[in-house]
Design an enzyme around this catalytic site. Structure first.
Site, PDB file in Angstrom:
ATOM      1  N   CYS A 298      38.471   1.922   4.903  1.00  0.00           N
ATOM      2  CA  CYS A 298      37.594   0.754   4.791  1.00  0.00           C
ATOM      3  C   CYS A 298      38.309  -0.495   5.301  1.00  0.00           C
ATOM      4  O   CYS A 298      39.459  -0.745   4.925  1.00  0.00           O
ATOM      5  CB  CYS A 298      37.167   0.550   3.345  1.00  0.00           C
ATOM      6  N   CYS A 661      14.427 -31.325 -14.744  1.00  0.00           N
ATOM      7  CA  CYS A 661      15.200 -32.310 -13.985  1.00  0.00           C
ATOM      8  C   CYS A 661      14.624 -33.706 -14.206  1.00  0.00           C
ATOM      9  O   CYS A 661      13.411 -33.911 -14.076  1.00  0.00           O
ATOM     10  CB  CYS A 661      15.176 -31.972 -12.496  1.00  0.00           C
TER      11      CYS A 661
END
EC number: 2.7.3.4
Length: 746
Positions: A298, A661
């Site tokens: 890999c 918010c």
């Protein structure tokens, strides 16, 4: 007659000496895969696939390498096969040790990206484990006694042998014999026993399972890369007598050499590994490349191939929404308890160094020690700061810790930082609302995303509990001059006599019109700190009301959980599907338990839409092509009123409608158009002046913080607090009319 014996007869007949490596190549029964073109198509067409393979497997690469083979007969198709069948797999696998050079244009791009190689110039230093007599790492259990065990491993490839896709059964056995012989020759603390998987006794198998030493053939990514061909032939495990030194043969790499023990003594574990690999190097020649370091199956393991890790108890740290990003900041890669692609058990995670290429073994283990130490210290802080917090509320870092991170934000542009004074920190540090929300929760998104503008609240009570922090911030953001402000009562106006109509009858400038509001349902916490149970309950309340809508608003609710693929594709095509890819909302806690408790409702004509539990409890949206603001506004207000009959919205005489918010307080209304203004937008200063004068906000075509290269902008009202809904929509209408007038004159 075997392939080898037949070939040797031919060799003798023509009296030519051929190297045994060439015999291996010519006689290999290779992994059969589809054509490179077919595999590329599968990878490219799978929208779940975000791999580096997909990114760099271009048409030019396919054309260049479709007929190319390595000296061992390997193909690029074998390398990428696993990505075609495992969309979650990030990287390709090398078919053999020569693939990195044979398919260099492909692999170099992947390697440079994955390993974050500066300027794409791949290079690796000579191997250096350091002076093993003068290592100075502290025991990692010094930091809270959280480390269960420590492990250091590396992979090695024996020169002359391929990887899974290009190994025959015969050469795999030959390789096993070569390695096991070298292991049998080890002495001292490394002396042990080799257990071949082929013909393993049940007694040995049970013992290896109980010791967690036995590797298995159940990883789909490795399977489709050719890692399990001829299983279990040619594979085995070597263990020393003390069971703290282990070697896997022919699992993913030719050998995985592992040193391990309980606790956090990294020096002892590292030294044992380094001594062993130097001893094995005397009898085995390992493949090494001056650019890539030690060669592995890999690409992630190239370089040192060294992975130093601990199993650590970090339940609070791991529950943070940006856990992986925090780990990455410290150069650490987190995995589940049983390795890659597994889940954690009991809050125990495998934490290891991420970098392997471009540094020495000593550098890698030093980075791991520093990074893990920082994470363990943070876990200790989290445990202390969140003592007594209500069950289900997201753990949060200490306020002082987050305030330090927030110092990277602009004090002029970031309201979160601007009003977080030392006095505010002192006053509110450790203070919680009734349900557990803290000021730390609120500023968290800004601490990790310094471009974020406003904090996010956890419940309506935050606005009273943390009033001395939020009120000055709210006044500044909304341009309210009176600190004793009071938002006017909701006023939608006479929907039959609105002061605006179609803002662009010619259709030359406005692409579409959209008006939305946020709404919070009374007595529910906000999505940022809400528990999973309450999230599901809230979804039931809202979806029930939506399903009861009639007339123009009647439609269908689509829960995100277990969504049908055909529904998902249609919602994506309609651009209705919200995602979990905003780091600001993520770090506020807005994506916890994703996708549970979330969904989308739209009417039959797709002009009325409701998002459930995205940032707010509800985002109610009305939209259509063209500039007919009156029609869009009327549809929205009628929809809000219909939904409001089934539930009570959180509202305050001071703040208006309460939202997560602070920027959306008041009307919570955002009325917008997609406006084509290429001439005006080419003069940014003039555009900013118009926006400031008419209290408008201009966003790029793809939302906040994006650009608009073709001059199409999202123009919306900026003010939400201190004016009515009707005034907010009218303000936007007047500003857009002025922009169109200016664009015509340029």
């Amino acid at each position: 007659m075997t392939c080898t014996s037949a070939f040797i007869k031919v060799v003798r007949f023509i009296q030519v000496v051929i190297d045994t490596r060439e015999i291996r190549s010519l006689c290999t029964i290779r992994m059969q895969v589809e054509s490179l073109q077919n595999l590329q198509a599968k990878i490219r067409n799978d929208e779940r696939n975000h791999s580096l393979t997909k990114k760099y497997l271009t048409d030019d690469i396919v054309k260049k390498y479709q007929a190319t083979k390595t000296s061992l007969g390997g193909t690029l198709a074998q390398c990428v096969n696993t990505n075609a069948y495992n969309p979650g797999a990030l990287l390709p696998r090398s078919c053999d040790l020569n693939a990195y050079e044979t398919f260099r244009d492909f692999f170099d791009a992947v390697i440079a990206d994955y390993h974050k190689v500066p300027d794409g110039k791949i290079q690796h230093p000579k191997s250096n484990f350091g002076d093993l007599k003068s290592l100075s790492f502290t025991d990692l259990n010094t930091y809270g006694n959280l480390v269960v065990s420590t492990r250091v491993r590396l992979g090695r490839t024996v020169e002359g042998f391929g990887f899974g896709p290009t190994l025959t059964k015969e050469t795999r056995i030959e390789l096993e014999n070569k390695i096991s012989t070298a292991l049998h020759n080890l002495s001292g603390e490394y002396e042990g026993t080799y257990y071949p998987l082929t013909g393993m006794s049940e007694e040995d198998r049970i013992k290896l399972v109980n010791d967690h030493f036995l590797f298995r053939n159940d990883d789909n990514v490795l399977r489709d890369a050719g890692g399990y061909i001829d299983w279990p032939t040619g594979r085995g495990i070597f263990i020393n007598k003390q069971k703290n030194f282990l070697v896997w043969i022919n699992e993913e790499d030719h050998i995985r050499v592992i040193s391990m023990q309980k606790g956090g003594d990294l020096i002892a574990v590292y030294k044992r590994l380094a001594d062993a690999i130097q001893e094995l190097s005397k009898s085995l020649k390992f493949a090494f490349n001056d650019r890539l370091g030690f060669i592995t199956f890999c690409p992630s393991n190239l370089g040192t191939t060294l992975r130093a890790s601990v199993h650590a108890k970090i339940p609070m740290l791991a529950s943070l929404p940006n856990f992986k990003e925090i780990c990455e900041k410290h150069g650490i890669q987190p995995r589940g308890t049983h390795g890659e692609h597994t889940e954690s058990v009991g809050g125990i995670y495998d934490l290891s160094n991420k970098r392997r290429l471009g540094l020495t073994e000593l550098d890698a283990v030093t980075e791991m020690h520093s990074g893990v130490r920082a994470l363990l210290e943070l876990e200790v802080m989290l445990q202390e700061y969140n003592k007594g917090a209500p069950e289900g509320v997201m753990p949060v870092e200490p306020l002082t810790y987050l305030a330090k991170l927030l110092e990277g934000a602009s004090i002029e542009k970031c309201y979160t930082r601007k009003y977080l004074t030392p006095e505010i920190i002192k006053k509110y540090d450790g203070k919680r609302t009734t349900h557990g929300a803290t000021l730390a929760h609120m500023i968290r998104n800004g601490a990790y995303n310094n471009r974020s503008i406003c904090p996010r609240t956890g419940e309506a009570e935050c606005y009273s509990t943390f009033i001395d922090y939020l009120d000055p911030l709210i006044c500044d953001y909304h341009g309210v001059k009176d600190s004793a402000f009071k938002h006017p009562a909701p006023t939608f106006g006479d929907l039959s006599k609105l002061p605006f109509g179609d803002l662009d009858p010619t259709g030359k400038f406005i692409v579409s019109t959209r008006v939305r509001v946020g709404r919070s349902v009374e007595d529910f916490l906000f999505p940022t700190i809400m528990s999973k149970t309450d999230r599901i309950k809230l979804e039931q309340v809202i979806s029930g009301a939506l399903k009861g809508l009639t007339g123009e608003h009647a439609g269908t609710y689509y829960p995100l959980t277990d969504m049908k693929e055909e529904d998902r594709k249609q919602l994506v095509e309609d651009h209705f599907l919200f995602k979990n890819d905003d780091p600001v909302l993520r770090d506020a806690g807005g994506y916890r338990d994703w996708p549970v408790g979330r969904g989308i409702f739209h009417n039959n004509s797709k002009t009325f839409l409701v998002w459930v539990c995205e940032e707010d409890h509800m985002r109610i949206i009305s939209m259509q092509q063209g500039g007919n603001l009156a029609a869009v506004y009327k549809r929205l207000i009628e929809g809000i009123n219909a939904i409001g009959k089934s539930m009570k919205f959180a509202h305050s005489d001071k703040y208006g409608y309460i939202t997560c918010c602070p920027s959306n307080l008041g009307t919570s209304m955002r009325a917008s158009v997609l406006l084509k203004i290429p001439k005006l937008s080419s003069q940014p200063k003039k555009l900013d002046e118009i926006c400031a004068k008419y209290m408008l906000q201009a966003r790029g075509l793809y939302g906040e913080h994006t650009e608009s290269p073709d001059g199409t902008y999202d123009i919306s009202n900026k003010r939400r607090l201190g004016l009515t809904e009707l005034q907010a929509a009218h303000e936007m209408a007047e500003g857009v009319a002025k922009m169109i007038e200016i664009e015509k004159g340029l």
